[in-house]
Scaffold this motif. Structure first.
Motif, PDB file in Angstrom:
ATOM      1  N   ASP A 129      62.175 195.919  71.587  1.00 48.49           N
ATOM      2  CA  ASP A 129      62.445 194.538  71.990  1.00 48.49           C
ATOM      3  C   ASP A 129      63.668 194.005  71.263  1.00 48.49           C
ATOM      4  OD1 ASP A 129      60.156 193.820  73.784  1.00 48.49           O
ATOM      5  OD2 ASP A 129      59.018 194.458  72.035  1.00 48.49           O
ATOM      6  N   VAL A 130      63.772 194.335  69.986  1.00 47.84           N
ATOM      7  CA  VAL A 130      64.932 193.905  69.197  1.00 47.84           C
ATOM      8  C   VAL A 130      65.433 195.072  68.353  1.00 47.84           C
ATOM      9  CG1 VAL A 130      65.689 192.451  67.258  1.00 47.84           C
ATOM     10  CG2 VAL A 130      64.388 191.433  69.133  1.00 47.84           C
ATOM     11  N   ILE A 131      66.741 195.279  68.406  1.00 46.79           N
ATOM     12  CA  ILE A 131      67.401 196.247  67.521  1.00 46.79           C
ATOM     13  C   ILE A 131      68.273 195.435  66.577  1.00 46.79           C
ATOM     14  CG2 ILE A 131      69.050 198.145  67.386  1.00 46.79           C
ATOM     15  CD1 ILE A 131      68.023 199.089  70.127  1.00 46.79           C
ATOM     16  N   TRP A 132      67.907 195.437  65.298  1.00 43.23           N
ATOM     17  CA  TRP A 132      68.573 194.598  64.294  1.00 43.23           C
ATOM     18  C   TRP A 132      69.558 195.454  63.497  1.00 43.23           C
ATOM     19  CZ3 TRP A 132      67.901 189.358  63.884  1.00 43.23           C
ATOM     20  CH2 TRP A 132      68.521 188.735  62.789  1.00 43.23           C
ATOM     21  N   ILE A 133      70.834 195.067  63.546  1.00 41.82           N
ATOM     22  CA  ILE A 133      71.904 195.865  62.918  1.00 41.82           C
ATOM     23  C   ILE A 133      72.626 194.967  61.918  1.00 41.82           C
ATOM     24  CG2 ILE A 133      73.934 197.294  63.364  1.00 41.82           C
ATOM     25  CD1 ILE A 133      73.057 197.383  66.346  1.00 41.82           C
ATOM     26  N   GLN A 134      72.231 195.027  60.648  1.00 41.97           N
ATOM     27  CA  GLN A 134      72.807 194.094  59.671  1.00 41.97           C
ATOM     28  C   GLN A 134      73.537 194.812  58.542  1.00 41.97           C
ATOM     29  OE1 GLN A 134      70.312 190.876  58.438  1.00 41.97           O
ATOM     30  NE2 GLN A 134      71.657 190.261  56.774  1.00 41.97           N
ATOM     31  N   TRP A 135      74.725 194.330  58.251  1.00 41.25           N
ATOM     32  CA  TRP A 135      75.560 194.843  57.154  1.00 41.25           C
ATOM     33  C   TRP A 135      75.703 196.354  57.202  1.00 41.25           C
ATOM     34  CZ3 TRP A 135      72.909 190.672  53.798  1.00 41.25           C
ATOM     35  CH2 TRP A 135      73.698 189.503  53.821  1.00 41.25           C
ATOM     36  N   VAL A 136      76.004 196.857  58.401  1.00 41.79           N
ATOM     37  CA  VAL A 136      76.163 198.304  58.516  1.00 41.79           C
ATOM     38  C   VAL A 136      77.238 198.703  59.537  1.00 41.79           C
ATOM     39  CG1 VAL A 136      74.319 198.661  60.218  1.00 41.79           C
ATOM     40  CG2 VAL A 136      74.854 200.496  58.608  1.00 41.79           C
ATOM     41  N   ILE A 137      77.680 197.760  60.412  1.00 40.26           N
ATOM     42  CA  ILE A 137      78.672 198.172  61.428  1.00 40.26           C
ATOM     43  C   ILE A 137      80.003 198.582  60.784  1.00 40.26           C
ATOM     44  CG2 ILE A 137      77.649 196.845  63.334  1.00 40.26           C
ATOM     45  CD1 ILE A 137      80.042 194.852  63.031  1.00 40.26           C
ATOM     46  N   GLY A 138      80.264 198.089  59.584  1.00 35.97           N
ATOM     47  CA  GLY A 138      81.492 198.457  58.878  1.00 35.97           C
ATOM     48  C   GLY A 138      81.532 199.916  58.468  1.00 35.97           C
ATOM     49  N   HIS A 139      80.366 200.577  58.536  1.00 37.17           N
ATOM     50  CA  HIS A 139      80.307 202.000  58.214  1.00 37.17           C
ATOM     51  C   HIS A 139      80.535 202.882  59.443  1.00 37.17           C
ATOM     52  CE1 HIS A 139      79.431 201.923  53.987  1.00 37.17           C
ATOM     53  NE2 HIS A 139      78.395 201.123  54.145  1.00 37.17           N
ATOM     54  N   LEU A 140      80.783 202.252  60.603  1.00 42.56           N
ATOM     55  CA  LEU A 140      81.049 203.024  61.820  1.00 42.56           C
ATOM     56  C   LEU A 140      82.496 202.839  62.262  1.00 42.56           C
ATOM     57  CD1 LEU A 140      77.827 202.159  63.893  1.00 42.56           C
ATOM     58  CD2 LEU A 140      78.337 204.327  62.772  1.00 42.56           C
ATOM     59  N   THR A 141      83.108 203.899  62.757  1.00 39.40           N
ATOM     60  CA  THR A 141      84.434 203.766  63.370  1.00 39.40           C
ATOM     61  C   THR A 141      84.279 202.962  64.667  1.00 39.40           C
ATOM     62  OG1 THR A 141      84.176 205.768  64.703  1.00 39.40           O
ATOM     63  CG2 THR A 141      85.099 206.053  62.479  1.00 39.40           C
ATOM     64  N   ASP A 142      85.385 202.455  65.189  1.00 40.76           N
ATOM     65  CA  ASP A 142      85.321 201.657  66.427  1.00 40.76           C
ATOM     66  C   ASP A 142      84.604 202.416  67.546  1.00 40.76           C
ATOM     67  OD1 ASP A 142      86.703 199.762  65.053  1.00 40.76           O
ATOM     68  OD2 ASP A 142      88.484 199.759  66.323  1.00 40.76           O
ATOM     69  N   ASN A 143      85.021 203.670  67.761  1.00 44.68           N
ATOM     70  CA  ASN A 143      84.432 204.455  68.850  1.00 44.68           C
ATOM     71  C   ASN A 143      82.951 204.712  68.622  1.00 44.68           C
ATOM     72  OD1 ASN A 143      86.528 204.626  70.619  1.00 44.68           O
ATOM     73  ND2 ASN A 143      87.360 206.508  69.740  1.00 44.68           N
ATOM     74  N   ASP A 144      82.605 205.057  67.389  1.00 46.70           N
ATOM     75  CA  ASP A 144      81.194 205.330  67.092  1.00 46.70           C
ATOM     76  C   ASP A 144      80.351 204.064  67.226  1.00 46.70           C
ATOM     77  OD1 ASP A 144      81.534 208.010  66.742  1.00 46.70           O
ATOM     78  OD2 ASP A 144      81.599 207.955  64.547  1.00 46.70           O
ATOM     79  N   LEU A 145      80.931 202.927  66.867  1.00 44.48           N
ATOM     80  CA  LEU A 145      80.200 201.662  67.016  1.00 44.48           C
ATOM     81  C   LEU A 145      79.942 201.374  68.495  1.00 44.48           C
ATOM     82  CD1 LEU A 145      78.933 199.035  66.088  1.00 44.48           C
ATOM     83  CD2 LEU A 145      81.216 198.053  65.839  1.00 44.48           C
ATOM     84  N   MET A 146      80.961 201.538  69.323  1.00 45.83           N
ATOM     85  CA  MET A 146      80.777 201.284  70.760  1.00 45.83           C
ATOM     86  C   MET A 146      79.750 202.246  71.362  1.00 45.83           C
ATOM     87  SD  MET A 146      84.509 200.233  72.283  1.00 45.83           S
ATOM     88  CE  MET A 146      85.391 201.665  71.696  1.00 45.83           C
ATOM     89  N   GLU A 147      79.863 203.508  70.991  1.00 48.82           N
ATOM     90  CA  GLU A 147      78.904 204.504  71.503  1.00 48.82           C
ATOM     91  C   GLU A 147      77.485 204.176  71.039  1.00 48.82           C
ATOM     92  OE1 GLU A 147      79.132 206.908  73.711  1.00 48.82           O
ATOM     93  OE2 GLU A 147      81.213 206.330  74.039  1.00 48.82           O
ATOM     94  N   PHE A 148      77.361 203.771  69.780  1.00 51.98           N
ATOM     95  CA  PHE A 148      76.038 203.432  69.248  1.00 51.98           C
ATOM     96  C   PHE A 148      75.448 202.229  70.001  1.00 51.98           C
ATOM     97  CE2 PHE A 148      73.385 201.152  66.011  1.00 51.98           C
ATOM     98  CZ  PHE A 148      72.308 202.019  66.094  1.00 51.98           C
ATOM     99  N   LEU A 149      76.272 201.217  70.245  1.00 52.82           N
ATOM    100  CA  LEU A 149      75.794 200.037  70.984  1.00 52.82           C
ATOM    101  C   LEU A 149      75.347 200.407  72.398  1.00 52.82           C
ATOM    102  CD1 LEU A 149      78.367 197.315  69.822  1.00 52.82           C
ATOM    103  CD2 LEU A 149      75.948 197.481  69.185  1.00 52.82           C
ATOM    104  N   ARG A 150      76.060 201.334  73.023  1.00 53.22           N
ATOM    105  CA  ARG A 150      75.660 201.789  74.369  1.00 53.22           C
ATOM    106  C   ARG A 150      74.299 202.483  74.307  1.00 53.22           C
ATOM    107  NH1 ARG A 150      81.459 203.735  74.785  1.00 53.22           N
ATOM    108  NH2 ARG A 150      82.530 201.956  75.738  1.00 53.22           N
ATOM    109  N   ARG A 151      74.098 203.294  73.275  1.00 46.07           N
ATOM    110  CA  ARG A 151      72.796 203.977  73.126  1.00 46.07           C
ATOM    111  C   ARG A 151      71.695 202.955  72.855  1.00 46.07           C
ATOM    112  NH1 ARG A 151      76.060 207.476  69.975  1.00 46.07           N
ATOM    113  NH2 ARG A 151      75.048 206.965  67.994  1.00 46.07           N
ATOM    114  N   CYS A 152      72.028 201.940  72.069  1.00 46.54           N
ATOM    115  CA  CYS A 152      71.050 200.880  71.774  1.00 46.54           C
ATOM    116  C   CYS A 152      70.645 200.141  73.048  1.00 46.54           C
ATOM    117  CB  CYS A 152      71.618 199.879  70.769  1.00 46.54           C
ATOM    118  SG  CYS A 152      71.665 200.509  69.080  1.00 46.54           S
TER     119      CYS A 152
END
Length: 222
Positions: A129-152
């Protein structure tokens, strides 16, 4: 491409190395700012409560995922009180081991402890229902962040939400050599979210944090 791949590997391995040296405490999780924990949790709770409940477009309270969960600070004080089941994912096994005692009795409602970096983590389809992503997106590259959000997005239940809560810089991307991360400005975060195919449902700035730290914004995405 070789350089980029090499840089990426170093970017991730350096971060892993940094967190391995951090004590598994609330203060450790918050980089010495343990005192802000309650302000942070109360802000998050008020934010989340606007989105949860019965009725059209409201988000359910069955299952939540805590990304970059550490020892479970957010799971304990924000997610377990609001959701039936919570899963934790973090790159550092020692933190997850500590979470099992730190969460106490309520920890019985934890579904899974997953030791993985978010760049490699594939959340279960249709589970959250909720995927909480706090103080961690800075550890992902732009591409990996976008891919991760798509998987989420694929991992959400109907009316589910992805919530990003993080520091934003005033302008551009500011690297942090110490923990091998970056801080992006709000415009860049918005752009990455959009490119990942997500819409911002609600956004707020966290108030009452110490003046010397970056502004923190919370974004609910769908």
């Amino acid at each position: 491409m070789g350089d980029i791949a090499e840089d990426e590997t170093t970017f991730y391995s350096n971060a892993e190395g940094y967190w391995k040296e951090v004590p598994p405490t609330v203060d450790g999780m918050l980089g010495g700012y343990g005192t802000i924990s309650s302000i942070d949790i109360n802000g998050s709770k008020a934010f989340l409560k606007k989105c949860l409940g019965e009725g059209e477009g409201k988000t359910g309270t069955g299952c939540a995922l805590d990304c970059g969960a550490g020892i479970g600070r957010i799971t304990k004080r924000l997610l377990l009180p609001l959701f039936n089941t919570v899963d934790l994912v973090d790159v550092t096994q020692e933190f997850l081991d500590k979470a099992k005692t730190y969460l106490g009795e309520e920890g019985k409602r934890v579904g899974n402890y997953i030791c993985k970096g978010l760049q490699d983590f594939v959340p279960e389809t249709g589970r959250y229902d909720v995927i909480w992503i706090q103080w961690v997106i800075g550890h992902l590259t732009d591409n990996d962040l976008m891919e991760f959000l798509r998987r989420c997005q694929k991992a959400l239940r109907p009316n589910g939400l992805i919530v990003i809560k993080d520091n934003v810089s005033y302008e551009g991307v500011v690297p942090d050599e110490v923990d091998s991360s970056v801080c992006r400005d709000l415009e860049i975060v918005h752009s990455l979210v959009g490119r990942a195919g997500l819409c911002i449902i609600h956004e707020e700035q966290q108030m009452n944090f110490p003046k010397e730290i970056y502004q923190v914004h919370t974004l609910a995405l769908r």
